[in-house]
Motif scaffolding. Sequence first.
Motif, PDB file in Angstrom:
ATOM      1  N   MET A  68      -2.706 -12.603  -2.066  1.00 35.64           N
ATOM      2  CA  MET A  68      -3.420 -12.563  -0.806  1.00 35.64           C
ATOM      3  C   MET A  68      -4.841 -12.104  -1.049  1.00 35.64           C
ATOM      4  SD  MET A  68      -0.372 -10.751   1.226  1.00 35.64           S
ATOM      5  CE  MET A  68       1.200 -11.091   0.483  1.00 35.64           C
ATOM      6  N   ALA A  69      -5.772 -12.943  -0.717  1.00 36.72           N
ATOM      7  CA  ALA A  69      -7.140 -12.671  -1.109  1.00 36.72           C
ATOM      8  C   ALA A  69      -7.842 -11.721  -0.174  1.00 36.72           C
ATOM      9  CB  ALA A  69      -7.918 -13.987  -1.175  1.00 36.72           C
ATOM     10  N   GLU A  70      -7.420 -11.629   1.078  1.00 36.87           N
ATOM     11  CA  GLU A  70      -8.168 -10.859   2.044  1.00 36.87           C
ATOM     12  C   GLU A  70      -7.494  -9.524   2.272  1.00 36.87           C
ATOM     13  OE1 GLU A  70      -9.459 -14.874   4.428  1.00 36.87           O
ATOM     14  OE2 GLU A  70      -7.867 -13.594   5.135  1.00 36.87           O
ATOM     15  N   ILE A  71      -8.309  -8.520   2.527  1.00 34.84           N
ATOM     16  CA  ILE A  71      -7.770  -7.174   2.649  1.00 34.84           C
ATOM     17  C   ILE A  71      -6.848  -7.054   3.842  1.00 34.84           C
ATOM     18  CG2 ILE A  71      -9.769  -6.407   3.968  1.00 34.84           C
ATOM     19  CD1 ILE A  71      -7.610  -4.329   1.601  1.00 34.84           C
ATOM     20  N   ASP A  72      -7.112  -7.750   4.963  1.00 36.10           N
ATOM     21  CA  ASP A  72      -6.224  -7.654   6.110  1.00 36.10           C
ATOM     22  C   ASP A  72      -4.825  -8.099   5.756  1.00 36.10           C
ATOM     23  OD1 ASP A  72      -8.050  -6.622   7.722  1.00 36.10           O
ATOM     24  OD2 ASP A  72      -8.407  -8.412   8.930  1.00 36.10           O
ATOM     25  N   ARG A  94     -11.161  -3.020   0.094  1.00 37.83           N
ATOM     26  CA  ARG A  94      -9.823  -2.745  -0.429  1.00 37.83           C
ATOM     27  C   ARG A  94      -9.776  -1.389  -1.128  1.00 37.83           C
ATOM     28  NH1 ARG A  94      -6.842  -6.388  -5.092  1.00 37.83           N
ATOM     29  NH2 ARG A  94      -4.984  -5.084  -5.352  1.00 37.83           N
ATOM     30  N   TRP A  95     -10.724  -1.127  -2.011  1.00 39.89           N
ATOM     31  CA  TRP A  95     -10.708   0.130  -2.749  1.00 39.89           C
ATOM     32  C   TRP A  95     -11.195   1.287  -1.893  1.00 39.89           C
ATOM     33  CZ3 TRP A  95      -7.575   0.245  -6.458  1.00 39.89           C
ATOM     34  CH2 TRP A  95      -7.326  -0.919  -7.216  1.00 39.89           C
ATOM     35  N   PHE A  96     -12.004   0.994  -0.901  1.00 35.03           N
ATOM     36  CA  PHE A  96     -12.372   2.028   0.071  1.00 35.03           C
ATOM     37  C   PHE A  96     -11.136   2.507   0.821  1.00 35.03           C
ATOM     38  CE2 PHE A  96     -13.327   2.946   4.545  1.00 35.03           C
ATOM     39  CZ  PHE A  96     -14.199   4.025   4.406  1.00 35.03           C
ATOM     40  N   VAL A  97     -10.305   1.553   1.252  1.00 33.90           N
ATOM     41  CA  VAL A  97      -9.083   1.895   1.975  1.00 33.90           C
ATOM     42  C   VAL A  97      -8.112   2.646   1.075  1.00 33.90           C
ATOM     43  CG1 VAL A  97      -7.042   0.926   3.108  1.00 33.90           C
ATOM     44  CG2 VAL A  97      -9.299  -0.002   3.615  1.00 33.90           C
ATOM     45  N   VAL A  98      -7.933   2.168  -0.154  1.00 30.02           N
ATOM     46  CA  VAL A  98      -7.027   2.838  -1.095  1.00 30.02           C
ATOM     47  C   VAL A  98      -7.466   4.283  -1.325  1.00 30.02           C
ATOM     48  CG1 VAL A  98      -6.268   2.899  -3.495  1.00 30.02           C
ATOM     49  CG2 VAL A  98      -6.258   0.737  -2.247  1.00 30.02           C
ATOM     50  N   THR A  99      -8.763   4.484  -1.544  1.00 25.98           N
ATOM     51  CA  THR A  99      -9.274   5.836  -1.766  1.00 25.98           C
ATOM     52  C   THR A  99      -9.078   6.721  -0.544  1.00 25.98           C
ATOM     53  OG1 THR A  99     -10.957   4.959  -3.286  1.00 25.98           O
ATOM     54  CG2 THR A  99     -11.310   7.175  -2.407  1.00 25.98           C
ATOM     55  N   LEU A 100      -9.399   6.185   0.630  1.00 24.93           N
ATOM     56  CA  LEU A 100      -9.293   6.982   1.853  1.00 24.93           C
ATOM     57  C   LEU A 100      -7.836   7.296   2.184  1.00 24.93           C
ATOM     58  CD1 LEU A 100     -11.213   8.243   3.833  1.00 24.93           C
ATOM     59  CD2 LEU A 100     -11.018   6.224   5.281  1.00 24.93           C
ATOM     60  N   TYR A 116       1.199  -1.178  -2.390  1.00 26.86           N
ATOM     61  CA  TYR A 116       1.172  -2.592  -2.027  1.00 26.86           C
ATOM     62  C   TYR A 116      -0.235  -3.186  -2.147  1.00 26.86           C
ATOM     63  CZ  TYR A 116       1.617  -6.788   0.844  1.00 26.86           C
ATOM     64  OH  TYR A 116       1.590  -8.070   1.317  1.00 26.86           O
ATOM     65  N   MET A 117      -1.233  -2.419  -1.708  1.00 23.69           N
ATOM     66  CA  MET A 117      -2.606  -2.917  -1.791  1.00 23.69           C
ATOM     67  C   MET A 117      -3.085  -3.032  -3.232  1.00 23.69           C
ATOM     68  SD  MET A 117      -4.702  -1.262   1.405  1.00 23.69           S
ATOM     69  CE  MET A 117      -3.989   0.377   1.309  1.00 23.69           C
ATOM     70  N   VAL A 118      -2.608  -2.137  -4.096  1.00 25.83           N
ATOM     71  CA  VAL A 118      -3.056  -2.142  -5.492  1.00 25.83           C
ATOM     72  C   VAL A 118      -2.461  -3.307  -6.260  1.00 25.83           C
ATOM     73  CG1 VAL A 118      -2.964  -0.887  -7.678  1.00 25.83           C
ATOM     74  CG2 VAL A 118      -3.547   0.324  -5.569  1.00 25.83           C
ATOM     75  N   ILE A 119      -1.128  -3.536  -6.106  1.00 22.26           N
ATOM     76  CA  ILE A 119      -0.482  -4.583  -6.900  1.00 22.26           C
ATOM     77  C   ILE A 119      -0.414  -5.924  -6.192  1.00 22.26           C
ATOM     78  CG2 ILE A 119       0.911  -2.812  -8.039  1.00 22.26           C
ATOM     79  CD1 ILE A 119       3.328  -3.934  -6.500  1.00 22.26           C
ATOM     80  N   VAL A 154     -11.834  -1.321   7.898  1.00 22.70           N
ATOM     81  CA  VAL A 154     -12.528  -0.053   7.669  1.00 22.70           C
ATOM     82  C   VAL A 154     -12.249   0.945   8.787  1.00 22.70           C
ATOM     83  CG1 VAL A 154     -14.800   1.038   7.453  1.00 22.70           C
ATOM     84  CG2 VAL A 154     -14.321  -1.106   6.256  1.00 22.70           C
ATOM     85  N   THR A 155     -12.329   0.488  10.047  1.00 23.09           N
ATOM     86  CA  THR A 155     -12.109   1.417  11.160  1.00 23.09           C
ATOM     87  C   THR A 155     -10.663   1.890  11.217  1.00 23.09           C
ATOM     88  OG1 THR A 155     -11.764  -0.474  12.676  1.00 23.09           O
ATOM     89  CG2 THR A 155     -13.986   0.485  12.558  1.00 23.09           C
ATOM     90  N   GLU A 156      -9.726   1.060  10.782  1.00 24.47           N
ATOM     91  CA  GLU A 156      -8.325   1.487  10.730  1.00 24.47           C
ATOM     92  C   GLU A 156      -8.160   2.641   9.744  1.00 24.47           C
ATOM     93  OE1 GLU A 156      -4.079  -0.726  10.205  1.00 24.47           O
ATOM     94  OE2 GLU A 156      -5.574  -1.107   8.658  1.00 24.47           O
TER      95      GLU A 156
END
Length: 354
Positions: free
Chosen positions: A1-5, A39-45, A98-101, A288-290
């Motif tokens: 899945m290419a998109e972060i959503d 993606r990595w902003f969300v993972v970090t946060l 899930y977001m990482v792999i 981002v806002t989520e």
Amino acid sequence: MAEIDEMTFLTTPTDYSSYYDSINETFSPCEEFDLSFSRWFVVTLYTLVFILGSIGNSLVVFVLVKHWNQTNLTDLCLFNLALSDLLFIFSLPFYIHYMVIGDWTYGNFMCQFLSCSHQSGFFSSIFFMVVMTMDRYVVIMHAHGVARYRTMKTGVIMVTVVWMLSFFISLPAFIFANVTVEDQDTGCYYSPENEGWMHYDLFITNVLGLVVPMLVMVICYSRIIPTLMSMKTAKKHRVVRLIISIMVIFFLFWAPYNISRFLKFLYSQDLIESSCAWEGNLKLSTTVTEAIAYTHCCLNPIIYAFVGQKFMRRVLQLLKKWAPDSFISSSSYRSSRKSSVGSRSSNVTSTIIM
């Protein structure tokens, strides 16, 4: 899945990107958006939210359990607010993985269970904040008439109702969450039988997650503030600042995400002009806002617990047993005790500052 959503499977509120992508066919597909930064902003946060939220809310639970024999109705609400936030952030490590792999590896039942528990934690947290706001209003504005009703039995009934309501509202997330395979990628998606359930989730998230709580806070606190300002107590200005902070922080953290979701809904219904720029901006803003909104569960212990002298006195007592005296000065402890005694000069202010 290419998109972060499409990477964030089912969170609370539920991600609808795959749904919108499928029904928004009035124009040619846009080029793939590069959302790797998001993606990595969300993972970090999410990682920070999980660590800080777990520490803060667990400390609240531990302190209140340790002093359970002194628990009042306010403590009971605070205890369940912390439990709600812990339930809410419990699923974040699974989301991060899930977001990482890029694949959901936990099976269909965990997909349903985590979706429901995440959403239940979200709504119960909101509802307990509303209950605490209404309780403060009743105590301050109608102190003599309701004192006999503010019993632990009433509190237990109220807590039970809040948890049951949160569970039933979140039940569709359990029913319609399923593991699906798209383009050789396995994901956990909210896949209802019809479009009505999509609208249901958006409606309850916007209305019960933002509009109703904000209205309750504004109405109750707008009545409480003039009452506080008319009292002769040194604590009143601190309490008013706390009240304003509660409302402003709640709005700033949750309004952008709810607005982004609502705009995304309008876009999916062709009520906003279709364009690749709009599509990309909506996906980016929703993601981002989520992530930013989820950090609110880290602030709840600070807003509702650590600002209170009674609670901080308990924390300092606990830390004095755990940590060497060099880390906790006795002067800080005595200062906390003096502040606590001073707060007893007003039952009203002590209702808000525990």
